[in-house]
Design an enzyme around this catalytic site. Structure first.
Site, mmCIF file in Angstrom:
data_model
loop_
_atom_site.group_PDB
_atom_site.id
_atom_site.type_symbol
_atom_site.label_atom_id
_atom_site.label_comp_id
_atom_site.label_asym_id
_atom_site.label_seq_id
_atom_site.Cartn_x
_atom_site.Cartn_y
_atom_site.Cartn_z
ATOM 1 N N HIS A 20 0.385 4.037 7.210
ATOM 2 C CA HIS A 20 -1.060 4.024 7.446
ATOM 3 C C HIS A 20 -1.441 3.158 8.632
ATOM 4 O O HIS A 20 -2.582 2.705 8.757
ATOM 5 C CB HIS A 20 -1.826 3.649 6.173
ATOM 6 C CG HIS A 20 -2.039 4.859 5.298
ATOM 7 N ND1 HIS A 20 -0.976 5.627 4.889
ATOM 8 C CD2 HIS A 20 -3.154 5.448 4.815
ATOM 9 C CE1 HIS A 20 -1.446 6.641 4.158
ATOM 10 N NE2 HIS A 20 -2.768 6.558 4.105
ATOM 11 N N ASP A 74 -9.617 -2.346 0.892
ATOM 12 C CA ASP A 74 -10.627 -1.370 0.439
ATOM 13 C C ASP A 74 -9.955 -0.121 -0.109
ATOM 14 O O ASP A 74 -10.445 0.504 -1.041
ATOM 15 C CB ASP A 74 -11.504 -0.912 1.620
ATOM 16 C CG ASP A 74 -12.371 -2.026 2.138
ATOM 17 O OD1 ASP A 74 -12.476 -3.057 1.462
ATOM 18 O OD2 ASP A 74 -12.938 -1.854 3.225
ATOM 19 N N GLU A 104 -19.083 -7.393 1.071
ATOM 20 C CA GLU A 104 -18.777 -6.695 2.320
ATOM 21 C C GLU A 104 -20.091 -6.311 2.970
ATOM 22 O O GLU A 104 -21.166 -6.598 2.441
ATOM 23 C CB GLU A 104 -17.921 -5.443 2.074
ATOM 24 C CG GLU A 104 -16.465 -5.757 1.807
ATOM 25 C CD GLU A 104 -15.504 -4.628 2.174
ATOM 26 O OE1 GLU A 104 -15.939 -3.624 2.786
ATOM 27 O OE2 GLU A 104 -14.306 -4.758 1.841
HETATM 28 P P1 FAD Z 1 2.943 0.948 7.528
HETATM 29 O O1 FAD Z 1 1.891 1.514 8.392
HETATM 30 O O2 FAD Z 1 3.967 1.865 7.022
HETATM 31 O O3 FAD Z 1 3.630 -0.287 8.250
HETATM 32 C C1 FAD Z 1 2.868 -1.261 8.941
HETATM 33 C C2 FAD Z 1 3.774 -2.297 9.606
HETATM 34 O O4 FAD Z 1 4.392 -3.082 8.601
HETATM 35 C C3 FAD Z 1 4.917 -1.677 10.417
HETATM 36 O O5 FAD Z 1 5.214 -2.510 11.496
HETATM 37 C C4 FAD Z 1 6.062 -1.657 9.426
HETATM 38 O O6 FAD Z 1 7.314 -1.676 10.083
HETATM 39 C C5 FAD Z 1 5.798 -2.926 8.632
HETATM 40 N N1 FAD Z 1 6.231 -2.814 7.244
HETATM 41 C C6 FAD Z 1 5.984 -1.827 6.359
HETATM 42 N N2 FAD Z 1 6.533 -2.128 5.165
HETATM 43 C C7 FAD Z 1 7.124 -3.332 5.313
HETATM 44 C C8 FAD Z 1 7.853 -4.177 4.437
HETATM 45 N N3 FAD Z 1 8.114 -3.853 3.181
HETATM 46 N N4 FAD Z 1 8.316 -5.351 4.931
HETATM 47 C C9 FAD Z 1 8.077 -5.715 6.214
HETATM 48 N N5 FAD Z 1 7.414 -4.948 7.082
HETATM 49 C C10 FAD Z 1 6.929 -3.769 6.627
HETATM 50 N N6 FAD Z 1 -6.177 -3.173 5.836
HETATM 51 C C11 FAD Z 1 -6.842 -4.167 5.247
HETATM 52 O O7 FAD Z 1 -6.463 -5.330 5.382
HETATM 53 N N7 FAD Z 1 -7.945 -3.925 4.487
HETATM 54 C C12 FAD Z 1 -8.397 -2.675 4.255
HETATM 55 O O8 FAD Z 1 -9.388 -2.509 3.558
HETATM 56 C C13 FAD Z 1 -7.709 -1.594 4.842
HETATM 57 N N8 FAD Z 1 -8.094 -0.339 4.616
HETATM 58 C C14 FAD Z 1 -7.404 0.693 5.179
HETATM 59 C C15 FAD Z 1 -7.814 1.995 4.918
HETATM 60 C C16 FAD Z 1 -7.147 3.056 5.470
HETATM 61 C C17 FAD Z 1 -7.594 4.466 5.163
HETATM 62 C C18 FAD Z 1 -6.058 2.810 6.349
HETATM 63 C C19 FAD Z 1 -5.360 3.957 7.005
HETATM 64 C C20 FAD Z 1 -5.650 1.517 6.631
HETATM 65 C C21 FAD Z 1 -6.319 0.445 6.050
HETATM 66 N N9 FAD Z 1 -5.925 -0.874 6.267
HETATM 67 C C22 FAD Z 1 -6.598 -1.890 5.662
HETATM 68 C C23 FAD Z 1 -4.831 -1.195 7.196
HETATM 69 C C24 FAD Z 1 -3.510 -1.333 6.466
HETATM 70 O O9 FAD Z 1 -3.487 -2.509 5.694
HETATM 71 C C25 FAD Z 1 -2.348 -1.426 7.447
HETATM 72 O O10 FAD Z 1 -2.359 -0.342 8.320
HETATM 73 C C26 FAD Z 1 -1.031 -1.476 6.702
HETATM 74 O O11 FAD Z 1 -0.017 -1.790 7.597
HETATM 75 C C27 FAD Z 1 -0.755 -0.138 6.086
HETATM 76 O O12 FAD Z 1 0.211 -0.252 5.106
HETATM 77 P P2 FAD Z 1 1.408 0.769 5.070
HETATM 78 O O13 FAD Z 1 2.082 0.501 3.800
HETATM 79 O O14 FAD Z 1 0.976 2.156 5.328
HETATM 80 O O15 FAD Z 1 2.258 0.196 6.301
#
Ligand code: FAD
Length: 503
Positions: free
Chosen positions: A90, A153, A258
């Protein structure tokens, strides 16, 4: 094994040969999980942003930390391979991708941990770094009637993915970000070591990894603080014609705070219809003063209660709290929802957006932390001018307190005690307008730098080392030192584009 990896990498134009080599590499890595070729159509080359597509060499579905350690060690034996943990993909700008390297699908480990513990008389849960927060919520409530204290969120994000950034939502003003709500991690470092860390055990790794953008280790397990879960939430929105957020004092009595900016028109996405919580009620703009700006402000609050609480007690507590807020008379909207329904509110938005086909559009999102001292300037230029006609998605803004964040973590924050998260969450149809929106975001960041605003990007995305140095400011030396200690060859999270792989 080194010979085998080298051969595959240098022969990557021979696709059919690669297929055979997948089984060779699977055997040589001795994986318990599975491996497949990187493909442009695979999840490993995609993320929510839809702006980048970068093909890895392999996608690995590990069974746990041992597999991850073996993959990192194998990459270290080559001169150029990198490893990216992919949470739920994400990210916006390819941060979980690894061009020509290994992408590790952390979701395959999501069931690995789920254990309730008591630490210092308080409940905690051990969960996998690859678990989705929505699953953590469901399981904690159904089994223990407990829940984590600090959220995002939207909950279809992994534990490791949000902890690598910060993890913020309307609870953070009270409990701090998610990075302030974990007490122990198990991490696979860039050397392939499986290490348990906490405030007292390997603290440099613990604090480094929290907000560390995946640079120092892959989180395979996290110990998350819990609290008693309420049954219900009174969810409230009130409208302001001037910047409420600038004068608003934190009120510790709400459980969630918020806010968002909306346009003073009937635009279905950014206008009046975006305010009402109850779909049978219409926004009554006649309540607004005659002279209002093109944008208005909505404060969103939540009050937790239990089924056993008397309705009159809840009403009284809410009216006392709302009474002091000084919003526009008549412009209040409120509903009662279950606690799970409240926390899963963005899931419903996702379901609708998927049905309308807009969820999969590109998302050139921009998230910033802006110091209170500069929020009026930011509001005047960005919201009232650049974004006055809406942005095709929510424009969030709400206050956070620096004292609830631990300065030992890797997250970069503005200087002031009160700062605002500003989130421009654009949904843009595929086509030339995407590049235009990316350019608009760049303009905003350039303007913030030019005007000397006290700000940081949240979920930062920079390409040049100079920009990263400016981003981390006086924490850059510590960040570089942590990299040298825990991932000296810069194998991990290449998609962040902070460090280049070395031999
Ligand atoms: P990924 O996108 O898969 O990875 C993100 C980064 O973290 C990459 O660099 C990856 O290599 C690294 N990573 C992934 N897993 C691990 C692990 N286990 N150990 C170490 N590194 C790792 N953020 C907020 O703070 N608050 C919000 O309310 C919020 N709402 C969101 C709503 C939506 C619809 C979206 C798309 C994003 C939102 N985000 C929010 C942002 C979100 O927290 C970050 O984009 C987060 O990185 C997404 O998590 P993911 O598991 O998809 O990580």
């Amino acid at each position: 094994m080194i010979a085998c990896l080298g051969r595959i990498v240098h022969d990557n134009d021979a696709e059919s040969k690669l297929d055979n080599d997948v089984s060779t590499i699977f055997n040589s890595l001795n994986l318990q999980g599975s491996i497949e070729n990187g493909d442009v159509s695979s999840i490993a080359s995609k993320d929510f942003g839809g702006l980048y597509s970068i093909k890895p060499l392999y996608l690995i579905r590990p069974s746990g930390a041992d597999d991850i350690s073996r993959v990192v060690k194998a990459a270290a034996e080559t001169p150029h391979l990198t490893v990216a943990a992919r949470g739920n993909g994400h990210s916006i700008n390819g941060q979980a991708m690894a061009g020509g390297g290994y992408v590790i699908d952390m979701r395959s480990t999501e069931e690995n941990h789920f254990k309730l513990l008591t630490v210092n008389d308080s409940p905690c849960i051990d969960v996998s770094g690859g678990a989705l927060w929505e699953d953590v919520l469901r399981r904690c409530i159904s089994r223990f009637r407990l829940a984590p204290r600090s959220w995002t969120d939207y909950l279809s994000l992994t534990v490791g993915g949000t902890l690598s950034n910060a993890g913020v939502s309307g609870q953070a003003f009270r409990y701090g970000p998610q990075t302030s709500n974990v007490t122990e991690l198990e991490v696979v470092t860039g050397k392939g070591d499986i290490t348990v860390c906490s405030e007292t055990q390997n603290p440099e790794l613990f604090f480094g990894v929290l907000g560390g953008l995946g640079q120092f280790g892959i989180i395979t397990r996290a110990r998350v603080k819990l609290q008693l879960a309420p049954d219900m939430v009174r969810w409230i929105r009130v409208v302001y014609a001037a910047e409420f957020l600038v004068s608003q004092k934190e009120d510790e009595s709400f459980d969630y705070v918020e806010g968002f900016i909306f346009c003073n028109n009937d635009d279905p996405i950014n206008g009046w219809p975006s305010v009402q919580l109850n779909s049978d009620q219409e926004f009554n703009q006649t309540h607004l003063p005659q002279t209002v700006s093109p944008v208005l402000y909505c404060l969103e609050l939540a009050f937790h209660y239990r089924n056993s609480d008397q309705p009159s007690t809840v009403d009284m507590a809410v009216s006392r709290l709302v009474g002091g807020l000084g919003f526009v008379d008549g412009l209040i909207s409120q509903v009662d929802v279950s606690y799970m329904g409240f926390l899963l509110r963005v899931k419903r938005v996702e379901q609708n957006a998927k049905a309308n086909g807009v969820w999969d559009n590109p998302h050139p999102w921009l998230n910033l932390f802006v110091s209170k001292s500069d929020i009026v300037d930011f509001d005047r230029t960005v919201f009232k001018k650049m974004a006055k006609n809406g942005i095709g998605g929510p424009m969030l803004i709400y206050p956070l307190l620096r004292s609830k964040w631990d300065s030992r973590t890797s997250v970069a924050l503005p200087e002031g005690e009160i700062f605002y998260i500003v989130a421009l969450l654009r949904f843009v149809p595929k086509g030339p307008s995407v590049e235009k929106k990316v350019a608009e975001n760049r303009e905003i960041v350039k303007w913030c730098i030019k005007e000397g605003l006290d700000f940081k990007l949240y979920l930062p995305h920079y390409r040049a080392k100079e920009d990263w140095k400016r981003h981390f400011g006086n924490q850059w030396t510590r960040f570089e030192k942590r990299k040298a200690n825990f991932d000296p060859m810069a194998i991990l999270a290449p998609g962040q584009r902070i460090f280049k792989r070395t031999n």
